[in-house]
Design a protein around this motif. Structure first.
Motif, PDB file in Angstrom:
ATOM      1  N   VAL A 158      37.792  36.000  25.639  1.00  0.00           N
ATOM      2  CA  VAL A 158      37.992  34.877  24.717  1.00  0.00           C
ATOM      3  C   VAL A 158      39.368  34.963  24.087  1.00  0.00           C
ATOM      4  O   VAL A 158      40.027  33.954  23.847  1.00  0.00           O
ATOM      5  N   ASN A 159      39.816  36.175  23.852  1.00  0.00           N
ATOM      6  CA  ASN A 159      41.094  36.349  23.181  1.00  0.00           C
ATOM      7  C   ASN A 159      42.261  36.538  24.124  1.00  0.00           C
ATOM      8  O   ASN A 159      43.312  37.017  23.711  1.00  0.00           O
ATOM      9  N   GLY A 160      42.082  36.197  25.374  1.00  0.00           N
ATOM     10  CA  GLY A 160      43.256  36.130  26.231  1.00  0.00           C
ATOM     11  C   GLY A 160      43.305  37.115  27.378  1.00  0.00           C
ATOM     12  O   GLY A 160      44.264  37.119  28.136  1.00  0.00           O
ATOM     13  N   LEU A 161      42.297  37.974  27.537  1.00  0.00           N
ATOM     14  CA  LEU A 161      42.308  38.863  28.698  1.00  0.00           C
ATOM     15  C   LEU A 161      42.142  38.018  29.957  1.00  0.00           C
ATOM     16  O   LEU A 161      41.184  37.275  30.080  1.00  0.00           O
ATOM     17  N   PRO A 162      43.069  38.144  30.906  1.00  0.00           N
ATOM     18  CA  PRO A 162      42.966  37.274  32.083  1.00  0.00           C
ATOM     19  C   PRO A 162      41.706  37.616  32.880  1.00  0.00           C
ATOM     20  O   PRO A 162      41.406  38.796  33.104  1.00  0.00           O
ATOM     21  N   ALA A 168      50.495  42.600  31.018  1.00  0.00           N
ATOM     22  CA  ALA A 168      50.045  41.220  31.070  1.00  0.00           C
ATOM     23  C   ALA A 168      50.351  40.560  32.395  1.00  0.00           C
ATOM     24  O   ALA A 168      49.696  39.613  32.778  1.00  0.00           O
ATOM     25  N   ALA A 220      37.197  40.091  24.533  1.00  0.00           N
ATOM     26  CA  ALA A 220      38.577  40.234  24.988  1.00  0.00           C
ATOM     27  C   ALA A 220      38.982  39.026  25.839  1.00  0.00           C
ATOM     28  O   ALA A 220      40.107  38.531  25.741  1.00  0.00           O
ATOM     29  N   GLN A 243      34.169  43.289  26.132  1.00  0.00           N
ATOM     30  CA  GLN A 243      34.891  42.642  27.220  1.00  0.00           C
ATOM     31  C   GLN A 243      34.853  41.129  27.065  1.00  0.00           C
ATOM     32  O   GLN A 243      35.845  40.436  27.283  1.00  0.00           O
TER      33      GLN A 243
END
Lengths: 348, 277, 296
Positions: free
Chosen positions: A89-93, A32, A87, A84
């Protein structure tokens, strides 16, 4: 087991648990954390769909040679466009995203991650184009020249399933709208699409399965994208493709997120510059900026003139935009395509 | 002499052929074909494929998630087994039945259920967890949860029969001699259940390493971040190119190998199930 | 006669161990003498265990039911009856039933051969039977693809057809009935069979009248598990079936499509069906194991 041995076993276990915790934490954190920005370096996160990975990497190299881009370090993630997008939307920078369908950016807009005005620029948010093409066996033994040849006897079509793959919808829309672009009515377009589905031999879930089915001989015609056909031929696959006179323009969006590092905007501008677009061209994509120098493109039908403009190139906007298209064509209950599929009993 | 001895032999052979043939067509031959396909281009490409950073990361992630899931399930599993066998309480029967739930629930439903509760944006608990700094969905903790969910009953179901068999005499004797609960557990119970525990752990590990559907939903499968070995197999198989194909098969082969080794461990060291006790 | 003689002492009278042998893996708990009521420490332990179980299993599964009901009954039924979803459910249940029937026959046969027959290499078969259980499902799909897909040495190509769904289900449910029936077969007393034989019953009659009834609960448990496992299957179908709507798309794939389309309520609606079936199967297993215990 004696108590001493048990204790030893347990301390070993405890130690390994501690070691594993440390490992896991570093894995979590390492995954992260962004690379700490050294003096002057900026880290940008690019999240994209798999196909333009090399194009983006080439653009990044060129970008690094510009004054704005020289201290930029990239962290990237490539995968299936929809996955992608979810992802992110769910917090992937992410600072810059490059997806295959506009809907994948709209998802980010709805989640408040991308500004609504992302597509109000001169290219309407699109960074690369392509077109739907008809792939045939080497030498074109069936003599296919246009959509109308696809519904002749003996033709077996394979195309990815529009219900399981969002990107596969371009193909079906092209097959439908080309009738209208040629002056036909909606009823005639529907009739053609029904005949089309009657000739479909397989509707596999992914582009690769479709290509495999074609290459193995389950079908003799494959509906695909120009850039994928070119890329496949660059990788050594041996087939021909035909750009029909009437086909749809495939548009791949790129966008910068709201809270992104401002350098991401600079990158987007670079992508849309001639230098950036050139790299897309080399990988078989059509540029969105006019006057982009188009050199030889290996894998194209005519490498010297890789992107002929078909007489009737229509876009998703000619069909009313994705929202309307999804409702009219692909809605499970009322969509045209599921209805035709049920009619023809053809879902495979 | 029994009546019909000759037909008996014929039946016996007929059944043998049927069973072996069935297993051959359903399991043996397909597995051999995959092994062959993996090494179709030789050993070197496979080793090369397994050295790719994405592959190494995927296996590391899979192993660490499986490790934690197994640890969690072993600790709580032994605890629950003890509670279910040694104590009575209202709802014991229900708990005993519910413990099997993860075996019966589809992995997709598992994934969906975890997303509904732990998703950072819309989950029941996820929002508060994320504010506290813990991202569950689309991050490794979610993978651990999903893996723990699906392998939950495995340790319990191996330990309970052993606990039942050994009875409480030894434990009671130890207690009456003044041993504390912890000492009794460590010196009497744990050694007695160690084989059941081992089988449970091995089965649990194999199951955890192989989980696919639930992890696909909760992790997002982002390469080098949340992509496990099974997700890697799926992704690479669906991409063009020989290298991708080799990577898919190589990873699949390793996973299959681990599964078979786990099975051999459990079968080989168990008292022979095939002959009556 | 040597095979018969190899069957050892009569099954122990202790209900606990008999239960352990016949209850397919510790499902039935012993009652009475060794169980005490909770102490403070164990009560706390129970609380902690229940908390973990709730956070991990119970609460999420409840969330599925809650989400499914968002929108009321009519929305719920509409999701289930939408043509594509209904087709998926019908395919899933239909193939699962078919596979369960095949498994009842083959599973019992395999268990029979494993217990009553002896030949070199039998131990190997034991491992082979469990392979579908231990193998990751995605690898299982790859495995089946190699024999029944485009590059099949048999010359068939069943990928992307409903047969692929049937094969995938058959593969993943292989061990269930075998493993529930095997322990029961092991514990059967040979005296009854020998008595029947000495009275002139044919082998087949012995099987039908003496053995099968004892196996019935085990077969039923295994069949329930097999059915449940089949309808839940996902991983092996991804590569093998093509997930084609109206043709090879199963319920779990449908749920995934809904999730990917951000339609969580519809996803939960279909998921609730699978969940309810799972709960029913759990109850059936519990009931069967109790009846077995009562008559053991």
């Amino acid at each position: 087991m004696s108590i001493r041995k048990l204790l030893r076993v347990r301390s070993v276990a405890a130690l390994s648990a501690v070691a594993a915790t440390v490992l896991l934490l570093t894995a979590c954190v390492g995954g992260a954390a962004t690379a700490p920005d050294g003096a002057g370096t900026t880290t940008l996160h690019l999240v994209g769909f798999a196909v333009p990975k090399e194009a983006n990497n080439a653009i990044q190299k060129k970008f690094a040679q510009t004054p704005e881009g020289k201290d930029v370090v990239w962290e990237e993630s490539y995968g299936a466009s929809g996955d992608q997008s979810r992802a992110v939307v769910n917090g992937l920078p992410a600072d810059y995203v490059n997806f295959s369908l506009e809907g994948d950016v709209t998802r980010l807009v709805k989640a408040g991650l991308v500004d609504e005005t992302w597509n109000s620029g001169p290219t309407k948010g699109i960074v690369s184009d392509s077109a739907v093409v008809i792939v045939v066996q080497k030498g074109n033994p069936l003599g296919i020249r246009d959509w109308s040849d696809l519904v002749k006897p003996g033709v077996k079509i394979v195309t990815p399933n529009p219900a399981s793959s969002g990107s596969a919808r371009w193909n079906i829309l092209a097959a439908y709208q080309q009738v209208i672009a040629n002056g036909g009515t909606e009823a005639e377009a529907r009739e053609y699409l029904t005949k089309f589905f009657n000739h479909v031999a397989a509707l596999p879930g992914s582009g690769r399965d479709a290509t495999n089915a074609f290459l193995e001989g389950s079908a003799n015609v494959l509906i695909s994208y120009e850039n994928e056909a070119i890329l496949a031929r660059q990788s050594g696959e041996d087939f021909d493709y035909i750009l029909p006179d009437a086909t749809i323009k495939i548009e791949n969006p790129g966008a910068v997120l709201k809270n992104a590092n401002p350098k991401a905007n600079t990158y987007l501008d670079f992508v849309l510059s001639k230098a950036g677009q050139e790299e897309f061209v080399k990988k078989g994509f059509r540029p969105v900026i006019a006057d982009t120098p188009v050199g030889e493109v290996a894998g194209a039908n005519d490498p010297a003139k890789p992107f002929p403009v078909p007489p009737k190139l229509f876009t998703i906007n000619d069909l009313g935009g994705w929202d309307e298209v999804n409702a009219k064509f692909f809605d499970e209950a009322t969509g045209l395509v599921p209805q035709i599929q049920q009619q023809t009993g053809r879902s495979q | 002499m029994r009546k019909g001895a000759a037909p008996q032999t014929a039946t016996r052979w007929g059944l043998r052929v049927l069973v072996v043939g069935y297993l051959f067509l359903l399991v043996i031959w397909p597995v051999l074909l995959v092994a062959r396909a993996t090494f179709a281009h030789g050993l070197a490409p496979v080793i090369n494929a397994l050295r790719q950073p994405e592959v190494i990361f995927a296996f590391q992630l899979t192993l660490s998630a499986a490790f934690w899931a197994v640890v969690i399930n072993t600790i709580f599993g032994v605890g629950i087994s003890l509670l279910l066998v040694r104590y009575t309480f209202p709802g014991r029967r229900a708990l005993n039945a519910l413990v099997d739930l993860p075996l019966a629930v589809s992995p997709i439903v598992v994934g969906l259920s975890l997303v509904l509760v732990y998703s950072g944006r819309t989950g029941w608990l996820g929002g508060s967890l994320e504010q506290a700094g813990l991202q569950v969905i689309y991050a490794p903790p979610g993978i651990i949860l999903a893996t723990a969910f699906v392998s939950l009953p495995l340790v319990i179901r191996e330990v309970i029969p052993v606990l039942q068999e050994i009875g409480t005499e030894q434990e009671q004797a130890a207690r009456s001699l003044g041993a504390s609960a912890l000492q009794t557990f460590a010196r009497i119970t744990l050694p007695a259940i160690r084989w059941g525990l081992l089988y449970g752990v091995v089965l649990s590990l194999a199951r955890s390493l192989g989980e696919f559907g639930a992890v696909k939903i909760v992790s997002g499968g982002v390469a080098m971040r949340t992509q496990t070995a099974t997700l890697l197999v799926e992704e690479r198989y669906q991409q063009f190119g020989i290298e991708n194909s080799i990577i898919a098969y190589a990873a699949a082969f390793i996973l299959a190998l681990i599964a078979v080794i786990a099975l051999v461990i459990v079968t080989a060291f168990r008292p022979d199930k095939g002959t009556p006790r | 006669m040597t095979q018969r003689a190899a069957i050892v002492e009569p099954p122990p009278l202790d209900s606990a161990t008999a239960g352990a042998a016949t209850n397919a893996g510790g499902r039935r708990l012993s009652r009475g003498r060794s169980a005490t009521s909770l102490t403070a420490a164990s009560g706390l332990g129970l609380g902690v265990a229940l908390l973990w179980f709730s956070l991990l299993v119970l609460i999420p599964l409840t969330a599925v039911l809650v989400q499914a009901s968002e929108g009321g009954w009519s929305a719920y039924w509409d999701s289930l009856r939408s043509p594509q979803t209904f087709a998926a459910l019908r395919l899933t249940v239909g193939q699962a039933i078919l596979v369960t029937v095949v498994n009842i026959f083959m599973g019992t046969t395999i268990a029979w051969v494993l217990v009553r027959d002896h030949f070199p290499g039998k131990r190997v078969l034991e491992v082979i039977i469990d392979i579908p259980l231990a193998l990751p499902t995605i690898v299982g799909g790859l495995v089946l693809l190699s024999l029944y897909g485009p590059s099949s040495p048999l010359g068939v190509n069943w990928a992307n057809t409903p047969i692929a769904v049937f094969l995938a289900f058959l593969f993943v449910t292989l061990p269930f009935i075998v493993r529930t029936v095997q322990p029961v077969l092991l514990e059967l007393e040979p005296e009854v069979e020998e008595a029947a034989a000495s009275l002139g019953a044919t082998q087949f009659t012995i099987f039908r009248r003496v053995i099968l009834p004892s196996l019935a609960p085990a077969i039923a448990s295994g069949a329930a598990l097999s059915f449940c496992r089949a309808i839940s299957e996902y991983g092996s179908l991804v590569l093998l079936s093509g997930n084609l709507p109206y043709s090879t798309e199963v319920a779990s794939v449908r749920i995934l499509s809904y999730i990917e389309g951000d339609k969580l309520t519809e996803a939960a609606a279909v998921a609730s069906i699978l969940l309810i079936v799972a709960l029913i199967v759990i109850v059936i297993l519990d009931v069967i194991s109790r009846r077995v215990a009562r008559y053991a």
